[in-house]
Design an enzyme around this catalytic site. Structure first.
Site, PDB file in Angstrom:
ATOM      1  N   LEU A 101     -10.869   3.221   3.560  1.00 10.62           N
ATOM      2  CA  LEU A 101      -9.782   2.404   4.095  1.00 10.62           C
ATOM      3  C   LEU A 101      -8.505   3.134   3.736  1.00 10.62           C
ATOM      4  O   LEU A 101      -8.358   3.608   2.608  1.00 10.62           O
ATOM      5  CB  LEU A 101      -9.780   1.004   3.449  1.00 10.62           C
ATOM      6  N   ASP A 102      -7.578   3.225   4.686  1.00  5.14           N
ATOM      7  CA  ASP A 102      -6.382   4.006   4.399  1.00  5.14           C
ATOM      8  C   ASP A 102      -5.493   3.307   3.376  1.00  5.14           C
ATOM      9  O   ASP A 102      -5.680   2.134   3.044  1.00  5.14           O
ATOM     10  CB  ASP A 102      -5.614   4.363   5.683  1.00  5.14           C
ATOM     11  N   TYR A 103      -4.528   4.042   2.875  1.00  8.56           N
ATOM     12  CA  TYR A 103      -3.672   3.612   1.771  1.00  8.56           C
ATOM     13  C   TYR A 103      -3.008   2.262   2.036  1.00  8.56           C
ATOM     14  O   TYR A 103      -2.902   1.419   1.137  1.00  8.56           O
ATOM     15  CB  TYR A 103      -2.609   4.688   1.529  1.00  8.56           C
TER      16      TYR A 103
END
Length: 235
Positions: A101-103
């Site tokens: 999952l991106d930042y």
């Protein structure tokens, strides 16, 4: 068996990630650093990753973590940002995230030492569904939903059809439930932008048969035996 498969069975990483580690010179067999594919591992061989001996793990562990925004899904970060795996330093076995999952995103993240399951969950042929709640700018029209459902052009390639429906309409924003099975970089955000809506908040609420439920942000729990059965049956 092939070295990358052995690494996966040891819970080190998926086969694809294991191949990257081999090419980066992080892996040795019987004291010899390996930097190419095709090496076979036999019983009695000593395999090390970053200097540490690895062995197949007989007991598999499966954990759901509610990743908050502001953490990276990596073992470490050169920029010094908080990492998901910081929360699992004292866990009895080494866990690895299944995908990322991106930042800026939050929600359901599966972690495990089951490399074979990780490989199946991430392989495109299995088309594992990922469902997100996206809070986006403005009022989402039926035409925008139609485009999302038909697929949008990203990087000169059309995305696979998504499932999309409006969950809540706010004064200046809309909450949309979106399900995809691809794993392109920041895909849901880019799909929404392609139909004219910037994502304000993105939360993954389902991954395959697993649901985030009411697990609080920053908390984790082990899968129940029933959830493990569903996960294995799903693939």
């Amino acid at each position: 068996m092939r070295l990358q498969k052995y690494m996966a069975e040891c819970g080190v990483a998926s086969r694809r990630r294991a191949e990257e580690m081999i090419l980066a010179g992080q892996v040795s067999v019987n004291g010899e650093t390996i930097t190419q594919m095709g090496v076979q591992v036999e019983e009695g061989d000593e395999v090390r990753v970053d200097g540490k001996v690895i062995r197949p793990e007989t007991k598999k562990h499966y954990v759901i973590y509610h990743k908050p925004a502001g953490e990276v899904t990596t073992v470490s970060d050169p920029e010094g940002r908080a990492c998901v795996l910081d929360h699992f330093r004292d866990y009895p076995v080494r866990l690895y995230p299944v995908g990322r999952l991106d930042y800026d995103s939050e929600g359901l993240l599966l972690l495990t030492n089951d490399g074979a399951l990780t490989e199946r969950m991430l392989h495109p042929s299995h088309q594992v569904d990922k469902t997100y709640l996206a809070r986006v700018t403005g009022a989402v029209t039926q035409e925008a939903l139609r485009i999302l459902r038909a697929g949008v052009m990203l990087d000169d390639h059309k995305t696979s059809p998504a499932k999309a429906r409006i969950v809540k309409e706010e004064t200046f924003a809309t909450v949309v439930l979106i399900t995809i099975h691809e794993g392109r970089n920041r895909q849901v955000r880019r799909m929404c932008e392609a139909v004219g809506h910037r994502v304000l908040q993105l939360r993954r609420v389902r991954f395959g048969p697993l649901e985030l439920g009411d697990l609080p942000r920053g908390q984790w729990r082990e899968l129940t035996p029933e959830e493990v059965r569903k996960l294995q049956a799903y693939l």
